[in-house]
Design a protein around this motif. Structure first.
Motif, PDB file in Angstrom:
ATOM      1  N   HIS A 133       0.829  -1.211   0.000  1.00  0.00           N
ATOM      2  CA  HIS A 133       0.000   0.000   0.000  1.00  0.00           C
ATOM      3  C   HIS A 133       0.862   1.259   0.000  1.00  0.00           C
ATOM      4  N   LYS A 134       1.892   1.299   0.851  1.00  0.00           N
ATOM      5  CA  LYS A 134       2.723   2.502   0.951  1.00  0.00           C
ATOM      6  C   LYS A 134       3.530   2.722  -0.330  1.00  0.00           C
ATOM      7  N   LEU A 135       4.064   1.641  -0.884  1.00  0.00           N
ATOM      8  CA  LEU A 135       4.771   1.777  -2.157  1.00  0.00           C
ATOM      9  C   LEU A 135       3.822   2.221  -3.261  1.00  0.00           C
ATOM     10  N   GLY A 136       2.605   1.729  -3.219  1.00  0.00           N
ATOM     11  CA  GLY A 136       1.610   2.155  -4.198  1.00  0.00           C
ATOM     12  C   GLY A 136       1.366   3.650  -4.139  1.00  0.00           C
ATOM     13  N   ARG A 137       1.371   4.201  -2.902  1.00  0.00           N
ATOM     14  CA  ARG A 137       1.195   5.643  -2.754  1.00  0.00           C
ATOM     15  C   ARG A 137       2.356   6.394  -3.410  1.00  0.00           C
ATOM     16  N   VAL A 138       3.577   5.901  -3.222  1.00  0.00           N
ATOM     17  CA  VAL A 138       4.737   6.563  -3.823  1.00  0.00           C
ATOM     18  C   VAL A 138       4.648   6.515  -5.344  1.00  0.00           C
ATOM     19  N   LEU A 139       4.262   5.364  -5.885  1.00  0.00           N
ATOM     20  CA  LEU A 139       4.135   5.246  -7.342  1.00  0.00           C
ATOM     21  C   LEU A 139       3.007   6.130  -7.871  1.00  0.00           C
ATOM     22  N   ASP A 140       1.921   6.234  -7.114  1.00  0.00           N
ATOM     23  CA  ASP A 140       0.837   7.149  -7.496  1.00  0.00           C
ATOM     24  C   ASP A 140       1.362   8.574  -7.630  1.00  0.00           C
ATOM     25  N   LEU A 141       2.121   9.005  -6.623  1.00  0.00           N
ATOM     26  CA  LEU A 141       2.659  10.365  -6.631  1.00  0.00           C
ATOM     27  C   LEU A 141       3.624  10.570  -7.787  1.00  0.00           C
ATOM     28  N   ALA A 142       4.445   9.551  -8.060  1.00  0.00           N
ATOM     29  CA  ALA A 142       5.395   9.656  -9.169  1.00  0.00           C
ATOM     30  C   ALA A 142       4.658   9.844 -10.493  1.00  0.00           C
ATOM     31  N   GLN A 143       3.608   9.075 -10.701  1.00  0.00           N
ATOM     32  CA  GLN A 143       2.859   9.189 -11.955  1.00  0.00           C
ATOM     33  C   GLN A 143       2.082  10.503 -12.024  1.00  0.00           C
ATOM     34  N   GLU A 144       1.503  10.901 -10.896  1.00  0.00           N
ATOM     35  CA  GLU A 144       0.713  12.133 -10.858  1.00  0.00           C
ATOM     36  C   GLU A 144       1.576  13.366 -11.149  1.00  0.00           C
ATOM     37  N   HIS A 145       2.823  13.362 -10.642  1.00  0.00           N
ATOM     38  CA  HIS A 145       3.705  14.528 -10.772  1.00  0.00           C
ATOM     39  C   HIS A 145       4.821  14.310 -11.781  1.00  0.00           C
ATOM     40  N   HIS A 146       4.769  13.198 -12.486  1.00  0.00           N
ATOM     41  CA  HIS A 146       5.755  12.833 -13.508  1.00  0.00           C
ATOM     42  C   HIS A 146       7.174  12.916 -12.936  1.00  0.00           C
ATOM     43  N   LEU A 147       7.390  12.124 -11.884  1.00  0.00           N
ATOM     44  CA  LEU A 147       8.677  12.096 -11.205  1.00  0.00           C
ATOM     45  C   LEU A 147       9.309  10.715 -11.337  1.00  0.00           C
ATOM     46  N   SER A 148      10.571  10.677 -11.714  1.00  0.00           N
ATOM     47  CA  SER A 148      11.303   9.419 -11.649  1.00  0.00           C
ATOM     48  C   SER A 148      11.522   9.043 -10.194  1.00  0.00           C
ATOM     49  N   LEU A 149      11.894   7.778  -9.971  1.00  0.00           N
ATOM     50  CA  LEU A 149      11.969   7.228  -8.618  1.00  0.00           C
ATOM     51  C   LEU A 149      13.360   6.680  -8.341  1.00  0.00           C
ATOM     52  N   ASP A 150      13.785   6.805  -7.078  1.00  0.00           N
ATOM     53  CA  ASP A 150      15.086   6.267  -6.663  1.00  0.00           C
ATOM     54  C   ASP A 150      14.948   5.805  -5.211  1.00  0.00           C
ATOM     55  N   PHE A 151      15.065   4.496  -4.989  1.00  0.00           N
ATOM     56  CA  PHE A 151      14.809   3.906  -3.679  1.00  0.00           C
ATOM     57  C   PHE A 151      16.081   3.394  -3.015  1.00  0.00           C
ATOM     58  N   HIS A 152      16.206   3.615  -1.687  1.00  0.00           N
ATOM     59  CA  HIS A 152      17.078   2.821  -0.830  1.00  0.00           C
ATOM     60  C   HIS A 152      16.252   1.590  -0.451  1.00  0.00           C
ATOM     61  N   VAL A 153      16.696   0.409  -0.823  1.00  0.00           N
ATOM     62  CA  VAL A 153      15.837  -0.750  -0.598  1.00  0.00           C
ATOM     63  C   VAL A 153      16.632  -1.937  -0.072  1.00  0.00           C
ATOM     64  N   ASP A 154      16.066  -2.604   0.932  1.00  0.00           N
ATOM     65  CA  ASP A 154      16.617  -3.864   1.469  1.00  0.00           C
ATOM     66  C   ASP A 154      18.084  -3.724   1.842  1.00  0.00           C
ATOM     67  N   GLU A 155      18.406  -2.665   2.580  1.00  0.00           N
ATOM     68  CA  GLU A 155      19.802  -2.435   2.975  1.00  0.00           C
ATOM     69  C   GLU A 155      20.102  -3.181   4.274  1.00  0.00           C
ATOM     70  N   GLY A 156      20.158  -4.484   4.178  1.00  0.00           N
ATOM     71  CA  GLY A 156      20.455  -5.328   5.330  1.00  0.00           C
ATOM     72  C   GLY A 156      20.611  -6.763   4.877  1.00  0.00           C
ATOM     73  N   LEU A 157      20.855  -7.646   5.822  1.00  0.00           N
ATOM     74  CA  LEU A 157      21.123  -9.042   5.492  1.00  0.00           C
ATOM     75  C   LEU A 157      20.003  -9.964   5.958  1.00  0.00           C
ATOM     76  N   ASP A 158      18.784  -9.450   5.981  1.00  0.00           N
ATOM     77  CA  ASP A 158      17.617 -10.266   6.311  1.00  0.00           C
ATOM     78  C   ASP A 158      17.015 -10.805   5.022  1.00  0.00           C
ATOM     79  N   ALA A 159      16.999 -12.119   4.903  1.00  0.00           N
ATOM     80  CA  ALA A 159      16.533 -12.737   3.659  1.00  0.00           C
ATOM     81  C   ALA A 159      15.059 -12.454   3.390  1.00  0.00           C
ATOM     82  N   ASP A 160      14.296 -12.106   4.433  1.00  0.00           N
ATOM     83  CA  ASP A 160      12.866 -11.858   4.234  1.00  0.00           C
ATOM     84  C   ASP A 160      12.571 -10.422   3.813  1.00  0.00           C
ATOM     85  N   ALA A 161      13.602  -9.614   3.581  1.00  0.00           N
ATOM     86  CA  ALA A 161      13.395  -8.258   3.069  1.00  0.00           C
ATOM     87  C   ALA A 161      13.191  -8.345   1.557  1.00  0.00           C
ATOM     88  N   THR A 162      11.999  -8.042   1.104  1.00  0.00           N
ATOM     89  CA  THR A 162      11.636  -8.240  -0.310  1.00  0.00           C
ATOM     90  C   THR A 162      11.124  -6.957  -0.960  1.00  0.00           C
TER      91      THR A 162
END
Length: 399
Positions: free
Chosen positions: A187-216
């Protein structure tokens, strides 16, 4: 100006170059390369690459380690420390640090960089004003981009998310978020993508910066982008993805295949993640770098970038991308090293959407880095790193 008897690594050769040659003469006039011809003497005097592109840095917090202290491998301790100390910063403090970072990058040969600015809520940070002034001062020398680095949970507040997106759009930036095992992730990522499309913004994420295998987070981003048809006209960049290294090969490769379908650009940050990830109570077995080789093999064009310099997240380092490249080569066993130079040139240029793709050929900009390295085996050597920086067809400096 004529640069004689230089190797051009094959991944950086543009169309029309003699495929039978390894060593070339390059003629430069009026700020452009006008000719690239096989050298009569095929003995190499050095290696030439297009000026590097640093696709993921943090110039708002560089050089603060002496006041903040090193985190010694604890990512969230580093975040907490920086949050406390940043409350004391002034715009003048930030401007001074940014200027030092940009001078270091410029003199090392970098032609463009993208910095993430900590952005904790609806109101823009002081760093944005400092960055906008820096971008103006450096116009025509360094191409500068910024990303709003916001904790993903902030976007649960609809008004805060909209305020961030509107300001990023006004300032010509890229929308970003920090993602790590968040509740209600889709849901939260969907909100970010909504905003990107609404305002025509490219996206750049810090994602899964750790060693937990369940981070997806990376897989979720790719799935959501695919569901939306690839976000036409917008670029999606994902940095870190360290958790991918802890997942089973089949699972990780499936995520990478989804990234290919989504058109995602993947950035590895070897210095910071080698420092932050893995045990500190003993010699660490985990290296903290994402699956760079697997990404390349499956069709992605992975990027290596500097990330942090002399702050709580990484207390050492500099804005010399050749140093970062050398560490990445050793960490991830990227061989031959010259075949991976696209990770700091052409691949990085594509991730940032730069006008020049970084390939060396007639009519390209004469923004070049001439290294003393005569061959593959001197690329990581201290003497091989000695360089001549050529900008707009003129020698900026010899190091």
């Amino acid at each position: 100006m004529k640069l004689r008897s230089l190797r051009i690594p094959r991944p950086l050769r543009g169309n029309g170059l003699d495929a039978d040659c390894e060593v070339f003469d390059i003629t430069i006039e009026s700020g452009k390369v006008v000719a690239v011809e096989g050298a009569a003497d095929q003995r190499s005097r050095g290696t030439v690459i297009s000026s590097p592109v640093d696709a993921h840095v943090h110039i708002d917090k560089s050089y603060t380690v002496r006041e903040v202290g090193p985190a010694n491998g604890d990512l969230f301790a580093a975040i907490s420390r920086m949050d406390r100390h940043s409350a004391l910063w002034t715009e003048a403090h930030i401007t001074t640090r940014m200027e030092k970072a940009l001078h270091d990058a410029w003199h090392a040969g970098t032609r463009a960089l993208r910095t993430h600015l900590d952005w904790k809520g609806a109101e823009p940070p002081l760093a944005l004003a400092a960055f906008e002034q820096a971008r103006h001062r450096w116009q025509g020398r360094l191409e500068l981009q910024f990303v709003s680095l916001t904790p993903l949970d902030v976007f649960a507040d609809v008004n805060a998310g909209r305020c961030i997106a509107q300001q990023v759009q006004r300032s010509g930036g890229v929308l970003g978020a920090f993602i790590y095992r968040n509740d209600d992730l889709v849901h939260k990522l969907g909100r970010v993508l909504d905003l990107a499309q609404e305002h025509h913004l490219s996206l750049d994420f810090h994602v899964d910066e750790g060693l937990d295998a369940d981070a997806t987070g990376l897989r979720t981003i790719a799935q959501l982008v695919i569901e939306r048809g690839g976000l036409p006209g917008l670029r999606v960049v994902c940095g870190h993805a360290c958790s991918l290294s802890m997942q089973a090969a089949e699972e990780a490769n499936e995520t990478l295949r989804l990234c290919v379908l989504a058109g995602i650009h993947l950035i590895a940050l070897p210095t910071t993640n080698l420092y932050l990830q893995g045990a500190w109570s003993a010699t660490p077995l985990e290296r903290g770098i994402t699956r760079v080789r697997e990404a390349q093999a499956i069709g992605l064009r992975p990027v290596l970038a500097t990330d942090n310099v002399q702050d709580a997240f990484y207390p050492y380092g500099s804005y010399d991308l050749m140093q970062t490249f050398g560490l990445g080569v050793q960490m991830a066993h990227l061989a031959p090293a010259q075949d991976w130079l696209g990770a700091i040139t052409t691949h990085a240029a594509a991730a940032l959407g730069l006008a020049w793709d970084g390939l060396i050929a007639p009519d390209c900009p004469a923004d070049l880095l001439v290294l003393d390295a005569a061959d593959e085996f001197e690329l990581l050597d201290v003497r091989g790193h000695a360089r001549t920086v050529v900008r707009a067809g003129r020698i900026l400096e010899r190091r």
